[in-house]
Design a protein around this motif. Structure first.
Motif, PDB file in Angstrom:
ATOM      1  N   PHE A  99      47.657  39.441 -32.424  1.00  0.00           N
ATOM      2  CA  PHE A  99      46.399  40.186 -32.466  1.00  0.00           C
ATOM      3  C   PHE A  99      46.202  40.823 -33.840  1.00  0.00           C
ATOM      4  CE2 PHE A  99      43.916  44.028 -32.110  1.00  0.00           C
ATOM      5  CZ  PHE A  99      42.839  43.667 -31.325  1.00  0.00           C
ATOM      6  N   LEU A 100      47.259  41.471 -34.352  1.00  0.00           N
ATOM      7  CA  LEU A 100      47.157  42.128 -35.652  1.00  0.00           C
ATOM      8  C   LEU A 100      46.919  41.109 -36.764  1.00  0.00           C
ATOM      9  CD1 LEU A 100      49.969  44.833 -35.392  1.00  0.00           C
ATOM     10  CD2 LEU A 100      47.489  45.193 -35.310  1.00  0.00           C
ATOM     11  N   ARG A 101      47.578  39.954 -36.672  1.00  0.00           N
ATOM     12  CA  ARG A 101      47.358  38.904 -37.683  1.00  0.00           C
ATOM     13  C   ARG A 101      45.916  38.409 -37.648  1.00  0.00           C
ATOM     14  NH1 ARG A 101      52.913  37.431 -36.844  1.00  0.00           N
ATOM     15  NH2 ARG A 101      52.375  36.289 -34.963  1.00  0.00           N
ATOM     16  N   ARG A 102      45.384  38.177 -36.423  1.00  0.00           N
ATOM     17  CA  ARG A 102      43.998  37.719 -36.290  1.00  0.00           C
ATOM     18  C   ARG A 102      43.031  38.745 -36.863  1.00  0.00           C
ATOM     19  NH1 ARG A 102      45.284  36.446 -30.979  1.00  0.00           N
ATOM     20  NH2 ARG A 102      44.011  38.161 -30.213  1.00  0.00           N
ATOM     21  N   ARG A 103      43.270  40.007 -36.544  1.00  0.00           N
ATOM     22  CA  ARG A 103      42.379  41.072 -36.994  1.00  0.00           C
ATOM     23  C   ARG A 103      42.388  41.181 -38.512  1.00  0.00           C
ATOM     24  NH1 ARG A 103      42.301  46.397 -38.059  1.00  0.00           N
ATOM     25  NH2 ARG A 103      40.388  47.461 -37.464  1.00  0.00           N
ATOM     26  N   THR A 104      43.555  41.114 -39.124  1.00  0.00           N
ATOM     27  CA  THR A 104      43.669  41.172 -40.576  1.00  0.00           C
ATOM     28  C   THR A 104      42.931  39.990 -41.200  1.00  0.00           C
ATOM     29  OG1 THR A 104      45.804  42.277 -40.418  1.00  0.00           O
ATOM     30  CG2 THR A 104      45.292  41.206 -42.510  1.00  0.00           C
ATOM     31  N   SER A 105      43.099  38.817 -40.593  1.00  0.00           N
ATOM     32  CA  SER A 105      42.448  37.608 -41.104  1.00  0.00           C
ATOM     33  C   SER A 105      40.928  37.724 -40.988  1.00  0.00           C
ATOM     34  CB  SER A 105      42.952  36.394 -40.324  1.00  0.00           C
ATOM     35  OG  SER A 105      42.233  35.250 -40.688  1.00  0.00           O
ATOM     36  N   GLU A 106      40.434  38.226 -39.854  1.00  0.00           N
ATOM     37  CA  GLU A 106      38.989  38.395 -39.655  1.00  0.00           C
ATOM     38  C   GLU A 106      38.401  39.312 -40.708  1.00  0.00           C
ATOM     39  OE1 GLU A 106      38.019  39.895 -35.817  1.00  0.00           O
ATOM     40  OE2 GLU A 106      38.474  38.032 -34.782  1.00  0.00           O
ATOM     41  N   ARG A 107      39.091  40.449 -40.936  1.00  0.00           N
ATOM     42  CA  ARG A 107      38.582  41.422 -41.906  1.00  0.00           C
ATOM     43  C   ARG A 107      38.574  40.833 -43.306  1.00  0.00           C
ATOM     44  NH1 ARG A 107      39.041  46.752 -39.367  1.00  0.00           N
ATOM     45  NH2 ARG A 107      38.929  47.788 -41.368  1.00  0.00           N
ATOM     46  N   ALA A 108      39.625  40.098 -43.647  1.00  0.00           N
ATOM     47  CA  ALA A 108      39.708  39.480 -44.971  1.00  0.00           C
ATOM     48  C   ALA A 108      38.596  38.445 -45.146  1.00  0.00           C
ATOM     49  CB  ALA A 108      41.076  38.840 -45.167  1.00  0.00           C
ATOM     50  N   LEU A 165      34.124  46.851 -40.040  1.00  0.00           N
ATOM     51  CA  LEU A 165      34.547  46.513 -38.683  1.00  0.00           C
ATOM     52  C   LEU A 165      34.830  45.013 -38.587  1.00  0.00           C
ATOM     53  CD1 LEU A 165      32.040  48.562 -36.470  1.00  0.00           C
ATOM     54  CD2 LEU A 165      34.348  49.187 -37.151  1.00  0.00           C
ATOM     55  N   SER A 166      35.879  44.659 -37.846  1.00  0.00           N
ATOM     56  CA  SER A 166      36.190  43.240 -37.632  1.00  0.00           C
ATOM     57  C   SER A 166      35.213  42.657 -36.612  1.00  0.00           C
ATOM     58  CB  SER A 166      37.617  43.091 -37.112  1.00  0.00           C
ATOM     59  OG  SER A 166      37.692  43.543 -35.779  1.00  0.00           O
ATOM     60  N   HIS A 167      35.202  41.319 -36.499  1.00  0.00           N
ATOM     61  CA  HIS A 167      34.327  40.663 -35.519  1.00  0.00           C
ATOM     62  C   HIS A 167      34.616  41.163 -34.104  1.00  0.00           C
ATOM     63  CE1 HIS A 167      33.785  37.018 -38.444  1.00  0.00           C
ATOM     64  NE2 HIS A 167      33.122  38.089 -38.829  1.00  0.00           N
ATOM     65  N   SER A 168      35.899  41.301 -33.773  1.00  0.00           N
ATOM     66  CA  SER A 168      36.274  41.760 -32.427  1.00  0.00           C
ATOM     67  C   SER A 168      35.781  43.184 -32.177  1.00  0.00           C
ATOM     68  CB  SER A 168      37.797  41.727 -32.254  1.00  0.00           C
ATOM     69  OG  SER A 168      38.287  40.439 -32.464  1.00  0.00           O
ATOM     70  N   GLU A 169      35.937  44.057 -33.178  1.00  0.00           N
ATOM     71  CA  GLU A 169      35.478  45.444 -33.030  1.00  0.00           C
ATOM     72  C   GLU A 169      33.961  45.498 -32.862  1.00  0.00           C
ATOM     73  OE1 GLU A 169      38.762  47.954 -35.605  1.00  0.00           O
ATOM     74  OE2 GLU A 169      37.307  46.752 -36.681  1.00  0.00           O
ATOM     75  N   LEU A 170      33.251  44.651 -33.621  1.00  0.00           N
ATOM     76  CA  LEU A 170      31.791  44.592 -33.488  1.00  0.00           C
ATOM     77  C   LEU A 170      31.380  44.161 -32.086  1.00  0.00           C
ATOM     78  CD1 LEU A 170      30.774  42.922 -36.860  1.00  0.00           C
ATOM     79  CD2 LEU A 170      30.021  45.148 -36.045  1.00  0.00           C
TER      80      LEU A 170
END
Length: 200
Positions: A99-108, A165-170
């Protein structure tokens, strides 16, 4: 009651979750066993997820993903190799790190898309008066182009890039499907590029 009784209950539940793999007719029994497993283990596993991801909402997502994995992998569990909580804890930790890897990747990815969109139209960084005037014009152009976007698209882009905000947070904040958020961002950026190119 011995100290091993909780383990026995969890092992029995895991065995019953795995039943449907050998006999599809026992699907309902497996589903009931998964509910029992969740009732017995979710509090501790949720605590572990919070420790890894550091956010209660994210931990809930991680726990849900972990139980989907447990549902699919129950047949792989071997009591002789590890206690049930250790096995499930490993799954939770693995899903949390994913999850953390996906979130970091989304934000980047999101930050890079906006950087590319702006850098396509914004000139160099030397602070002479001409560049300052151009930067002001480009900021005005960006404002005008943002204004031309459809309301929800503008909102999604603003939240994504101004509040980081990341895609998931949005998706969670706007109560929208993740795919819709990604589509709106992609289309919004395409429109911004086209609009900014006309001002360049």
């Amino acid at each position: 009651m011995t100290t091993h009784d909780p383990d026995r209950k969890l092992i029995a539940a895991l065995d019953r979750v795995a039943l449907r793999l050998a006999d599809p007719a026992r699907q309902r029994e497996s589903e009931q066993a998964l509910r029992e497993l969740y009732d017995q283990a979710s509090t501790k596993l949720y605590g572990l997820a919070i420790k890894v991801v550091g956010n209660r909402n994210w931990a809930e997502d991680v726990l849900q993903e972990a139980f989907v994995t447990i549902w699919r992998s129950a047949g792989d569990y071997r009591a002789s190799l590890s206690p049930p909580m250790a096995w499930m804890g490993l799954i939770v930790r693995s899903r949390a790190l994913d999850f953390l890897r996906r979130r970091t990747s989304e934000r980047a990815d999101a930050a890079q898309e906006l950087d590319e969109t702006i850098s396509e139209t914004v000139a160099g960084d030397s602070p002479d008066p001409i560049d300052t005037a151009q930067a002001s014009e480009q900021a005005w152009a960006l404002h005008e182009c943002m204004r031309k976007l459809e309301g929800r698209q503008r909102e999604v882009l603003s939240l994504a890039y101004l509040r980081d905000l990341s895609h998931s947070e949005l998706a969670a904040q706007l109560k929208l499907p993740l795919g819709t958020v990604k589509t709106w961002i992609r289309r919004g950026l395409d429109q911004l590029r086209g609009c900014m190119a006309r001002y360049a």
